[in-house]
Design a protein around this motif. Structure first.
Motif, PDB file in Angstrom:
ATOM      1  N   ASN A  97      35.220  74.252   3.175  1.00  0.00           N
ATOM      2  CA  ASN A  97      34.560  73.931   4.807  1.00  0.00           C
ATOM      3  C   ASN A  97      33.767  73.513   4.565  1.00  0.00           C
ATOM      4  N   ALA A  98      32.687  73.741   4.277  1.00  0.00           N
ATOM      5  CA  ALA A  98      31.355  73.240   4.024  1.00  0.00           C
ATOM      6  C   ALA A  98      31.837  71.502   3.439  1.00  0.00           C
ATOM      7  N   THR A  99      31.882  71.085   2.641  1.00  0.00           N
ATOM      8  CA  THR A  99      32.647  69.884   1.888  1.00  0.00           C
ATOM      9  C   THR A  99      32.919  68.621   3.847  1.00  0.00           C
ATOM     10  N   PHE A 100      34.095  69.528   3.872  1.00  0.00           N
ATOM     11  CA  PHE A 100      34.422  68.925   5.376  1.00  0.00           C
ATOM     12  C   PHE A 100      33.393  68.927   6.286  1.00  0.00           C
ATOM     13  N   LEU A 101      32.700  69.592   6.699  1.00  0.00           N
ATOM     14  CA  LEU A 101      31.242  69.707   7.798  1.00  0.00           C
ATOM     15  C   LEU A 101      30.863  68.662   7.400  1.00  0.00           C
ATOM     16  N   ASN A 102      30.076  69.065   5.436  1.00  0.00           N
ATOM     17  CA  ASN A 102      29.544  67.686   5.460  1.00  0.00           C
ATOM     18  C   ASN A 102      29.849  66.386   5.674  1.00  0.00           C
ATOM     19  N   THR A 103      31.267  66.207   5.298  1.00  0.00           N
ATOM     20  CA  THR A 103      31.616  64.826   5.726  1.00  0.00           C
ATOM     21  C   THR A 103      31.777  64.528   7.504  1.00  0.00           C
ATOM     22  N   SER A 104      31.956  65.216   7.794  1.00  0.00           N
ATOM     23  CA  SER A 104      31.957  65.117   9.033  1.00  0.00           C
ATOM     24  C   SER A 104      31.219  64.768  10.671  1.00  0.00           C
ATOM     25  N   ALA A 105      30.008  65.660   9.309  1.00  0.00           N
ATOM     26  CA  ALA A 105      28.286  64.631   9.992  1.00  0.00           C
ATOM     27  C   ALA A 105      28.453  63.487   9.903  1.00  0.00           C
ATOM     28  N   THR A 106      28.308  63.265   8.202  1.00  0.00           N
ATOM     29  CA  THR A 106      28.205  62.031   7.929  1.00  0.00           C
ATOM     30  C   THR A 106      29.307  61.019   8.731  1.00  0.00           C
ATOM     31  N   ALA A 107      30.535  61.149   8.890  1.00  0.00           N
ATOM     32  CA  ALA A 107      31.659  59.453   9.809  1.00  0.00           C
ATOM     33  C   ALA A 107      30.962  60.280  11.301  1.00  0.00           C
ATOM     34  N   LEU A 108      30.279  60.949  11.033  1.00  0.00           N
ATOM     35  CA  LEU A 108      30.643  61.077  13.092  1.00  0.00           C
ATOM     36  C   LEU A 108      29.135  60.364  12.868  1.00  0.00           C
ATOM     37  N   THR A 109      27.994  60.002  12.811  1.00  0.00           N
ATOM     38  CA  THR A 109      26.447  59.333  12.343  1.00  0.00           C
ATOM     39  C   THR A 109      26.361  58.253  11.624  1.00  0.00           C
ATOM     40  N   SER A 110      27.182  58.084  10.753  1.00  0.00           N
ATOM     41  CA  SER A 110      27.467  56.645   9.589  1.00  0.00           C
ATOM     42  C   SER A 110      27.031  55.780  10.405  1.00  0.00           C
ATOM     43  N   VAL A 111      25.617  54.781  10.028  1.00  0.00           N
ATOM     44  CA  VAL A 111      25.213  53.735  10.111  1.00  0.00           C
ATOM     45  C   VAL A 111      25.481  52.629   9.452  1.00  0.00           C
ATOM     46  N   ILE A 112      25.441  50.935   9.211  1.00  0.00           N
ATOM     47  CA  ILE A 112      26.334  49.725   8.924  1.00  0.00           C
ATOM     48  C   ILE A 112      25.264  48.659   9.506  1.00  0.00           C
ATOM     49  N   ASP A 113      25.455  47.828   8.249  1.00  0.00           N
ATOM     50  CA  ASP A 113      24.393  46.546   8.712  1.00  0.00           C
ATOM     51  C   ASP A 113      25.594  46.052   9.859  1.00  0.00           C
ATOM     52  N   SER A 114      25.281  45.339  10.997  1.00  0.00           N
ATOM     53  CA  SER A 114      26.269  45.053  12.357  1.00  0.00           C
ATOM     54  C   SER A 114      26.595  43.474  11.428  1.00  0.00           C
ATOM     55  N   ALA A 115      25.767  42.603  10.565  1.00  0.00           N
ATOM     56  CA  ALA A 115      26.427  41.329   9.763  1.00  0.00           C
ATOM     57  C   ALA A 115      27.852  41.945   9.409  1.00  0.00           C
ATOM     58  N   GLN A 116      27.606  42.844   8.711  1.00  0.00           N
ATOM     59  CA  GLN A 116      28.399  43.015   7.971  1.00  0.00           C
ATOM     60  C   GLN A 116      30.015  43.377   8.740  1.00  0.00           C
ATOM     61  N   ILE A 117      29.634  43.905   9.808  1.00  0.00           N
ATOM     62  CA  ILE A 117      30.971  44.122  10.891  1.00  0.00           C
ATOM     63  C   ILE A 117      31.337  43.250  11.813  1.00  0.00           C
ATOM     64  N   GLY A 118      30.514  41.812  11.554  1.00  0.00           N
ATOM     65  CA  GLY A 118      30.386  40.901  12.729  1.00  0.00           C
ATOM     66  C   GLY A 118      30.665  41.032  14.201  1.00  0.00           C
ATOM     67  N   LEU A 119      29.467  42.018  14.579  1.00  0.00           N
ATOM     68  CA  LEU A 119      28.596  42.465  15.531  1.00  0.00           C
ATOM     69  C   LEU A 119      27.348  41.293  16.136  1.00  0.00           C
ATOM     70  N   ASN A 120      27.434  41.087  17.551  1.00  0.00           N
ATOM     71  CA  ASN A 120      25.891  40.598  18.104  1.00  0.00           C
ATOM     72  C   ASN A 120      25.481  41.530  18.763  1.00  0.00           C
ATOM     73  N   LYS A 121      24.156  42.028  19.371  1.00  0.00           N
ATOM     74  CA  LYS A 121      24.014  42.655  19.538  1.00  0.00           C
ATOM     75  C   LYS A 121      24.195  42.563  21.740  1.00  0.00           C
ATOM     76  N   ASP A 122      24.763  41.506  21.790  1.00  0.00           N
ATOM     77  CA  ASP A 122      25.830  41.940  23.285  1.00  0.00           C
ATOM     78  C   ASP A 122      26.306  42.446  23.324  1.00  0.00           C
ATOM     79  N   GLN A 123      27.051  43.362  21.868  1.00  0.00           N
ATOM     80  CA  GLN A 123      28.743  43.491  22.340  1.00  0.00           C
ATOM     81  C   GLN A 123      28.264  45.336  22.899  1.00  0.00           C
ATOM     82  N   ILE A 124      29.365  46.139  22.880  1.00  0.00           N
ATOM     83  CA  ILE A 124      28.329  47.448  23.567  1.00  0.00           C
ATOM     84  C   ILE A 124      29.254  48.289  23.235  1.00  0.00           C
ATOM     85  N   PHE A 125      30.210  47.639  22.302  1.00  0.00           N
ATOM     86  CA  PHE A 125      31.445  49.353  21.787  1.00  0.00           C
ATOM     87  C   PHE A 125      30.173  49.885  20.623  1.00  0.00           C
ATOM     88  N   PHE A 126      29.198  49.629  19.707  1.00  0.00           N
ATOM     89  CA  PHE A 126      28.458  50.754  19.250  1.00  0.00           C
ATOM     90  C   PHE A 126      27.282  50.897  19.577  1.00  0.00           C
TER      91      PHE A 126
END
Length: 562
Positions: free
Chosen positions: A115-144
């Motif tokens: 449970n502790a592992t999955f709870l920690n994993t869940s919170a990490t997944a829901l708050t993950s941050v990534i460089d927008s350039a790696q996923i081809g996003l620009n600031k005009d897109q509203i999806f994230f």
């Protein structure tokens, strides 16, 4: 095993409307698969690929067919035959009261780690941050939702967060329709798909951005409620809705891999990286087998089988479909995860995300590694935007995690209730109340998750999980012995997994937890070693007594044939 289609199952016989609820096989399969899969078949293979994809693929293939699927099917069948009892209760018949107390104590510790592992994993997944350039996003897109004012970093879990909230809110309605109003499974499936689609669309326009601690608190509170109310209200119905996202995601994953292969996608990941794997994780044995975790064999599945699934099965003929094929589908998912990482990321990106340097400001995030690989695989295979694939990867993973969490906390509630009945001749009324036991399970889960990261507890979680699988196979083997049936197909995997997991507990204690000074995990490791030693001693003694014809001190298990 002696399946009898005419034999009445516990769900039909008891049918109390709370825990024992006879349910259509597709719905039970959906609940069971969503509950057993969790984060394990995604995170485990991703982390184990530091050894190269070849060793990971080989163990998933062999382990899934000959170890995991055998374990899941036999555990579910025995639980159904024994009146929907947990594997710990079955151990009481074959190993005596001392064996029962040790198995149930071991299982409670193991579930807290899960449970502790999955709870920690869940919170990490829901708050993950990534460089927008790696996923081809620009600031005009509203999806994230943007993580900074400059638009260079984006929170990729916001849409999945809203989807989780909406699916949870609609779960009681779905449960009411198919349990209380007896609406057909097909119509409920169509409605469930609609709910999934709407949840994602709403998430596009109203993404939720909370900090990890707040997410852990909210999920813990939800699991307290879900573990106490009737099974159809949240647990079964939420799993039924969410599994449609999981099926779609798994289908997209397979199609994306297949299309990438046809279009000539290059292998970007080494087949053999054992030397570096040893330096990061430890020797190939037992390191690889433990890190893979649920993709090949998982003791948690036996808890799901004996805790909730066996209380919903309408016919014994459904046990093979749910138990054996449910595990094969999970192993198939794990193989697809490996294939996605091969196509989607290279070793440099892998180590940045999964094994960051000690002086790095980033924590290990195998969830994000999978989501990024998924996005790039769908892009190379089907031409879809990378951001779409990352979104669906997050939805897929988060759906698996939360459905496992509410099941696992409910299972821990059952185990606490069983333990009090053994410790106390007449348990205090407060200990019989399901809200108390649900809160105890959720509180221990939160405390361990709060003080440790995913990387810190994954190894001991994997070890404990595999060790419980070995103990389950031992208990099933004794059950078969008393029925005078063949036991080699459960006994061989049991012995291999016992040796592997005990070796890993010793290695973790000596090489990691003691040097780190992690008191919580040192205590957990020592407790698990002590319980394991006690259970193995009882097993050897019981086997000796059985071979020498000494009668058991407990009631003999009912014959398979009436």
């Amino acid at each position: 095993m002696g399946i009898d289609s005419k034999r009445i199952t516990p769900a039909v016989e008891i049918n109390d409307g709370r825990d024992y609820v006879p349910t259509a096989t597709p719905v039970v399969f959906a609940h069971h698969f969503a509950a057993i899969a969790g984060a394990g078949p995604i995170i485990g293979p991703v982390m184990a690929m530091i050894y190269g994809w070849g060793p990971a693929w080989l163990w998933i293939l062999i382990g899934g067919i000959f170890f995991g699927a055998v374990h899941d099917f036999s555990a579910l069948f025995v639980s159904v035959r024994e009146g929907g009892k947990s594997i710990a209760e079955v151990a009481r018949k074959s190993l005596g009261t001392a064996g029962f107390i040790m198995v149930i104590s071991f299982t409670i510790v193991m579930l807290i780690l899960v449970n502790a592992t999955f709870l920690n994993t869940s919170a990490t997944a829901l708050t993950s941050v990534i460089d927008s350039a790696q996923i081809g996003l620009n600031k005009d897109q509203i999806f994230f939702r943007w993580a900074d004012d400059g638009g260079s970093k984006v929170i990729v879990g916001g849409i999945a967060s809203m989807s989780v909230i909406i699916i949870t809110l609609f779960a009681p309605l779905i449960g009411y329709l198919y349990i209380k109003r007896h609406v057909s499974v097909a119509k409920c499936s169509a409605f469930a798909i609609l709910i999934c689609v709407v949840s994602v669309i709403v998430g596009f326009f109203v993404p939720v951005s909370l900090n990890p601690l707040l997410w852990m608190i909210l999920i813990s509170l939800y699991t307290i409620v879900a573990a106490g109310v009737p099974v159809w209200l949240f647990l079964q119905s939420r799993d039924f809705i969410n599994v449609h996202l999981l099926y779609i995601g798994l289908g997209l994953l397979f199609i994306g891999i297949f299309a990438s292969g046809i279009r000539g996608a290059e292998e970007r990941f080494p087949v053999n990286n054992i030397r570096e794997g040893i330096s990061h994780v430890g020797f190939l044995w037992p390191g690889l087998f433990i890190t893979i975790a649920c993709g090949a064999i998982s003791g948690f599945h036996a808890l799901c089988a004996g805790g909730t699934t066996s209380k919903q099965v309408k016919s014994e003929t459904a046990v093979h479909k749910i138990g054996y094929y449910g595990m094969l589908l999970e192993s198939f998912l794990a193989v697809c995860v490996i294939s996605t990482v091969i196509v989607g990321i290279d070793m440099h990106q892998y180590k940045q995300l999964v094994l960051p340097a000690a002086d790095s400001k980033f924590q290990s995030n195998p969830i994000l590694a999978f989501a990024l690989a998924f996005g790039r695989t769908l892009h190379s295979g089907l031409g879809l935007p990378i951001s779409f694939g990352i979104l669906f990867g997050m939805l897929l993973l988060e759906g698996f995690i939360v459905t496992s969490l509410d099941t696992a906390v409910r299972l821990n509630r059952y185990l606490f209730e069983e333990l009090w009945r053994v410790i106390f001749k007449n348990p205090p009324k407060i200990l019989n109340h399901y809200w108390v036991n649900s809160s105890l399970a959720a509180g221990l889960m939160f405390g361990l998750a709060y003080h440790n990261t995913v990387n810190n507890i994954w190894s001991i979680f994997g070890t404990t999980n595999q060790l419980l699988a070995a103990l389950t196979l031992i208990i099933v083997s004794f059950w078969l012995l008393y029925q005078k049936r063949s036991v080699w197909f459960t006994a061989i995997p049991a012995v291999f997994m016992i040796i592997t997991t005990v070796a890993m507990l010793v290695i973790l204690l000596v090489t990691r937890f003691i040097p780190q000074g992690n008191i919580t995990l040192i205590i957990a490791d020592l407790a698990l070693l002590g319980l394991s030693s006690g259970i193995i001693t009882i097993v050897v003694r019981t086997l000796y007594n059985f071979k020498t014809g000494i009668p058991l001190s407990v009631p003999v298990i009912n014959d398979i044939e009436e």
